[in-house]
Design a protein around this motif. Structure first.
Motif, short mmCIF file in Angstrom:
data_model
loop_
_atom_site.label_atom_id
_atom_site.label_comp_id
_atom_site.label_asym_id
_atom_site.label_seq_id
_atom_site.Cartn_x
_atom_site.Cartn_y
_atom_site.Cartn_z
N SER A 231 0.85 -1.19 0.00
CA SER A 231 0.00 0.00 0.00
C SER A 231 0.88 1.24 0.00
CB SER A 231 -0.91 0.02 1.24
OG SER A 231 -1.84 -1.04 1.23
N ASN A 232 0.29 2.37 -0.41
CA ASN A 232 1.03 3.63 -0.49
C ASN A 232 0.32 4.71 0.31
OD1 ASN A 232 2.87 2.30 -2.11
ND2 ASN A 232 1.92 2.96 -4.01
N ALA A 233 0.79 5.95 0.15
CA ALA A 233 0.27 7.08 0.91
C ALA A 233 -0.92 7.72 0.19
CB ALA A 233 1.37 8.12 1.11
N HIS A 234 -2.07 7.76 0.86
CA HIS A 234 -3.27 8.35 0.27
C HIS A 234 -3.09 9.84 0.02
CE1 HIS A 234 -7.52 9.65 0.02
NE2 HIS A 234 -7.72 8.43 -0.47
N ALA A 235 -2.28 10.51 0.82
CA ALA A 235 -2.05 11.95 0.64
C ALA A 235 -1.37 12.26 -0.69
CB ALA A 235 -1.19 12.48 1.79
N LEU A 248 -1.82 5.60 9.08
CA LEU A 248 -0.37 5.48 9.26
C LEU A 248 0.01 5.65 10.74
CD1 LEU A 248 0.98 7.44 6.15
CD2 LEU A 248 0.76 4.96 6.44
N ARG A 249 -0.67 6.55 11.43
CA ARG A 249 -0.38 6.72 12.86
C ARG A 249 -0.69 5.44 13.63
NH1 ARG A 249 -2.21 12.04 11.89
NH2 ARG A 249 -4.37 11.51 12.40
N ALA A 250 -1.79 4.79 13.27
CA ALA A 250 -2.14 3.55 13.96
C ALA A 250 -1.12 2.45 13.68
CB ALA A 250 -3.54 3.11 13.53
N ILE A 251 -0.64 2.38 12.45
CA ILE A 251 0.37 1.39 12.10
C ILE A 251 1.66 1.65 12.87
CG2 ILE A 251 1.86 0.58 10.21
CD1 ILE A 251 -0.57 1.02 8.33
N GLY A 256 4.08 -1.46 13.46
CA GLY A 256 3.81 -2.20 12.24
C GLY A 256 4.67 -1.83 11.06
N MET A 257 4.10 -2.00 9.85
CA MET A 257 4.92 -1.99 8.64
C MET A 257 4.07 -1.69 7.42
SD MET A 257 8.02 -2.87 7.58
CE MET A 257 8.72 -3.07 5.95
N VAL A 258 4.63 -0.93 6.47
CA VAL A 258 4.00 -0.70 5.17
C VAL A 258 5.01 -1.03 4.08
CG1 VAL A 258 2.96 0.98 3.60
CG2 VAL A 258 2.47 1.11 6.05
N GLY A 259 4.61 -1.85 3.12
CA GLY A 259 5.41 -2.13 1.94
C GLY A 259 4.90 -1.31 0.77
N LEU A 293 6.02 7.30 9.52
CA LEU A 293 6.12 6.05 10.27
C LEU A 293 7.45 5.90 11.00
CD1 LEU A 293 4.67 3.57 7.61
CD2 LEU A 293 3.53 4.32 9.71
N GLY A 294 8.49 6.52 10.48
CA GLY A 294 9.82 6.33 11.02
C GLY A 294 10.63 5.34 10.19
N ASP A 295 11.93 5.31 10.43
CA ASP A 295 12.85 4.52 9.62
C ASP A 295 12.60 3.02 9.68
OD1 ASP A 295 13.99 6.96 9.16
OD2 ASP A 295 15.97 6.45 9.99
#
Length: 353
Positions: A231-235, A248-251, A256-259, A293-295
């Motif tokens: 998934s990507n950034a809706h913004a 994203l804040r909840a992840i 958690g993690m986003v690819g 999300l952070g590094d």
């Protein structure tokens, strides 16, 4: 943690491509590099793409009926009406699971289905290719929930409960661009119960194809990192499947993690399926997600063999071009290593332990 520059990916559709292939022996062709597509074993080795989450996926019925009608005849039912039969859905998923098993069995030790981080690390040490089995859209399990145990025993360790179609687990996510992720109701009671069952097995719960209400339902249920495999950034691209800042804040709060998905339609601000798309757009999404999300929470979720790629990224062989763009954007070597693999290793270890 062993790394040495290898790449681990959060999502691809190779198994579905093998199932759809008209080749006489697509498993052989993948292993020996003669099957068209985004991935094959020799190209992966050359690119140091050492593995990832491999999706078992039920393609849209009309696509299969129009382009691969023989696949309907090969399922247990010969019905080719308006939709798959329940048995066809189960048979198609089993067929793709069997293709993964054949990749392992026929690769002379080059490919291994992994269920732990230790196994993935051993694969890296031994120059093996690591497959983590993922189910994208759990229609088969909605038909027969007991299949979960069968697939888990075979190595399934990651699941996306929903895809675009509505099932007894919840609504699909299929709306035109642009749109918010708020596209329908959340998980049904059956869906919530099934999420709990998967979480008890310490499986990755993938939210990439969940609408917003199903996302928040899942966040309330699970006590583990929230993962969006592709998934990507809706913004930056207002596809309903992309993630809002609140999501994203909840992840991030869940560790958690986003690819990041390489499909142009989920990258471009206009949502167009246009391959004349700069690799810089992928880097923009990576940078945005790192910022929010952070590094330690961003990686690749390519969607190879299931997406429309930018012209400069024809497949896994071109991944070095993307790495170069990240370097030009002044991503540190440490951050690039995390995005390439270490962040996926972190979250998988956290969930599976």
């Amino acid at each position: 943690m062993i790394f040495d520059g290898h790449i681990f990916d959060g999502h691809n559709d190779l198994l579905t491509r093998l199932w759809l292939s008209n080749a006489d022996d697509p498993v052989h062709d993948f292993i020996y590099g003669t099957l068209p597509g985004h991935l094959d074993l020799p190209r992966c080795r050359q690119a140091e793409w050492m593995g990832g989450l491999f999706s078992i996926f039920l393609p849209p019925f009309n696509y299969v009926k129009s382009n691969h009608p023989d696949k309907l005849a090969n399922a247990s039912s010969l019905d080719s009406g308006a939709d798959f039969t329940p048995q066809q859905i189960i048979d198609i998923c089993r067929a793709q699971l069997q293709l993964a098993q054949q990749l392992q069995e026929r690769s002379n030790g080059q490919i291994k289905i992994c269920t732990t981080l230790a196994q993935i690390q051993t694969c890296i040490q031994n120059q093996q290719f690591a497959i983590v089995l993922h189910l994208e859209g759990a229609e088969a399990f909605a038909i027969d929930p007991e299949l979960l145990d069968e697939f888990y025993e075979a190595g399934l360790r990651s699941i996306g409960l929903l895809w675009n179609r509505k099932t007894k687990f919840g609504d699909g996510l299929n709306v035109p661009f642009p749109h918010s992720p708020d596209t329908g109701t959340g998980l049904t009671n059956d869906g919530k119960d099934f999420i709990e069952k998967c979480a008890k097995k310490r499986m990755v719960i993938d939210v990439s194809h969940m609408n917003e209400r199903a996302f928040w339902d899942t966040a309330k249920i699970i006590d583990q990192p929230i993962v969006a495999t592709h998934s990507n950034a809706h913004a930056l691209c207002a596809q309903a499947r992309n993630l809002t800042d609140e999501q994203l804040r909840a992840i991030k709060e869940s560790n958690g993690m986003v690819g990041v998905n390489f499909d142009v339609a989920f990258l471009r601000s206009d949502g167009k399926r246009d391959t004349h798309t700069s690799l810089d757009v992928i880097v923009e999404h990576l940078a945005y997600l790192v910022e929010h999300l952070g590094d330690n929470h961003v990686g690749f979720g390519s969607d190879f063999d299931g997406c429309l790629l930018p012209d400069d990224l024809a497949g896994v062989s071109d991944i070095d071009k993307l790495i170069e763009r990240m370097q030009q954007r002044h991503f540190s070597d440490t951050l690039i290593e995390k995005i390439m693999a270490k962040n996926w290793f972190r979250v998988l270890d956290k969930i599976w332990q």
